[in-house]
Enzyme design. Structure first.
Site, PDB file in Angstrom:
ATOM      1  N   LYS A 180      52.110  43.876  98.084  1.00  0.00           N
ATOM      2  CA  LYS A 180      53.406  43.827  98.785  1.00  0.00           C
ATOM      3  C   LYS A 180      54.545  43.494  97.827  1.00  0.00           C
ATOM      4  O   LYS A 180      55.675  43.955  98.022  1.00  0.00           O
ATOM      5  CB  LYS A 180      53.356  42.826  99.946  1.00  0.00           C
ATOM      6  CG  LYS A 180      52.458  43.244 101.106  1.00  0.00           C
ATOM      7  CD  LYS A 180      52.828  44.577 101.721  1.00  0.00           C
ATOM      8  CE  LYS A 180      52.114  44.802 103.060  1.00  0.00           C
ATOM      9  NZ  LYS A 180      52.317  46.183 103.565  1.00  0.00           N
TER      10      LYS A 180
ATOM     11  N   TYR B 240      45.270  36.345 101.892  1.00  0.00           N
ATOM     12  CA  TYR B 240      46.102  37.551 101.756  1.00  0.00           C
ATOM     13  C   TYR B 240      45.897  38.167 100.365  1.00  0.00           C
ATOM     14  O   TYR B 240      45.942  39.377 100.198  1.00  0.00           O
ATOM     15  CB  TYR B 240      47.569  37.260 102.058  1.00  0.00           C
ATOM     16  CG  TYR B 240      48.341  38.510 102.452  1.00  0.00           C
ATOM     17  CD1 TYR B 240      47.931  39.293 103.524  1.00  0.00           C
ATOM     18  CD2 TYR B 240      49.464  38.915 101.730  1.00  0.00           C
ATOM     19  CE1 TYR B 240      48.608  40.450 103.874  1.00  0.00           C
ATOM     20  CE2 TYR B 240      50.156  40.069 102.085  1.00  0.00           C
ATOM     21  CZ  TYR B 240      49.725  40.825 103.152  1.00  0.00           C
ATOM     22  OH  TYR B 240      50.414  41.968 103.494  1.00  0.00           O
TER      23      TYR B 240
END
Ligand code: NAD
Ligand code: IMJ
Length: 257
Positions: free
Chosen positions: A164, A157
């Site tokens: 995020k 990720y």
């Protein structure tokens, strides 16, 4: 039932029928909302126009969130056609594929910039452009989509996790500043779903399996579940909620072992 009757919304982040933003569009349209739906580049125009044919009198517009001009144009068109906005859904995210494949330590300056620009800064730009339209309507609700990779490390990720984290913090800063103008800002943190943004991610099927095994609800998150939570945050039932990151992941994040 028609809690969105007479309401106007802008939906950013629809690529195809699997997109989380599309599930949200359908949910609020079914409750009476009239929508503007944007597509990123000509490549996606046909797909988004075809999907939007099911909506009542939609406005379908191009929007690349890296362009301040296009953001201004979308806001202007919503203003002309709808006379204001009641809610905005932000579902855009991107990092260059190679940044999700090599170690985080190897993240390039440009990959970091692109990921943060498209996946986090765009919320701020969209908020600035649409806040006057929501203010015109006496207030509004802005919603974005995030993932637990902002707080915890998930393989591959990488820079998206950093983006995020910035996005979630931006939700809180925007909520604090826009609250006095009756504009709420929230995010939904969804469990993994097999969308275009999950395609080609190595090991995604095993990730889905781990979630299915460990989540208290013992199943994977569906776009319709995210959409129902979104309708809550976007509509009158969510009127007291702002600056919140609402987790819709079957309970996965509460489990320690
Ligand atoms: P998706 O691929 O359908 O949606 C991502 C969207 O981002 C696409 O519509 C794409 O066109 C858009 N986008 C990328 N770059 C853009 C740009 N420069 N300008 C405008 N739009 C741009 O996949 P999705 O899973 O529906 O993703 C929507 C949101 O949900 C993303 O923020 C994603 O991070 C988040 N999310 C996804 C999952 C998951 O497992 N699928 C889980 C949690 C959160
Ligand atoms: C994406 C990569 C690695 C692990 C991942 C994901 N996990 C989940 C996702 C565990 C759930 C999906 N997700 C939450 C995203 O936000 C995806 C963002 C994304 C995906 C791509 C793939 C294609 C590409 N760039 C991308 N940029 C962002 O080239």
């Amino acid at each position: 039932m028609s809690e969105f009757a007479g309401k106007h919304g802008l939906i950013v982040g629809v690529a195809n029928k699997r997109s989380i933003a599309w599930a949200i569009a359908r949910a609020v349209a079914a409750k009476g909302a009239r929508l503007a739906v944007t597509y990123q580049g000509e490549r996606l125009e046909d797909s988004v126009r075809e999907l939007s044919a099911d909506l009542a009198d939609p406005l379908v517009l191009p929007l690349d969130v890296t362009s301040d001009e296009q953001i201004a144009e979308v806001a202007a068109r919503c203003d002309q056609t709808f006379g204001g906005l009641d809610f905005v859904v932000h579902g855009a995210a991107f990092a260059p594929r190679e940044e999700l494949a090599r170690p985080f330590l190897e993240t390039s300056r440009d990959g970091f910039r692109v990921a943060l620009d498209i996946s986090a800064y765009s919320l701020v730009a969209l908020a600035r452009a649409t806040a006057p339209l929501m203010e015109k309507n006496g207030g509004g609700s802005l919603l974005t989509l995030t993932y637990l990779g902002s707080e915890r490390v998930f393989p591959n990720y990488n820079v998206m996790g950093v983006a995020k984290a910035a996005l979630e913090s931006s939700v809180r800063y925007l909520a604090a500043e826009l609250g006095p103008r009756a504009i709420r800002v929230n995010a939904i943190s969804a469990g993994p779903i097999k969308t275009l943004a999950a395609s080609g991610i190595s090991g995604f099927s095993s990730i889905l399996q781990v979630y299915r095994d460990k989540a208290p609800l013992r199943r994977n998150t569906e776009t319709g579940e995210v959409a129902d939570a979104a309708a809550f945050l976007l509509g009158p039932a969510g009127r007291g909620v702002t600056g919140e990151i609402l987790i819709v992941d079957g309970g996965y994040s509460i489990v320690g072992l």
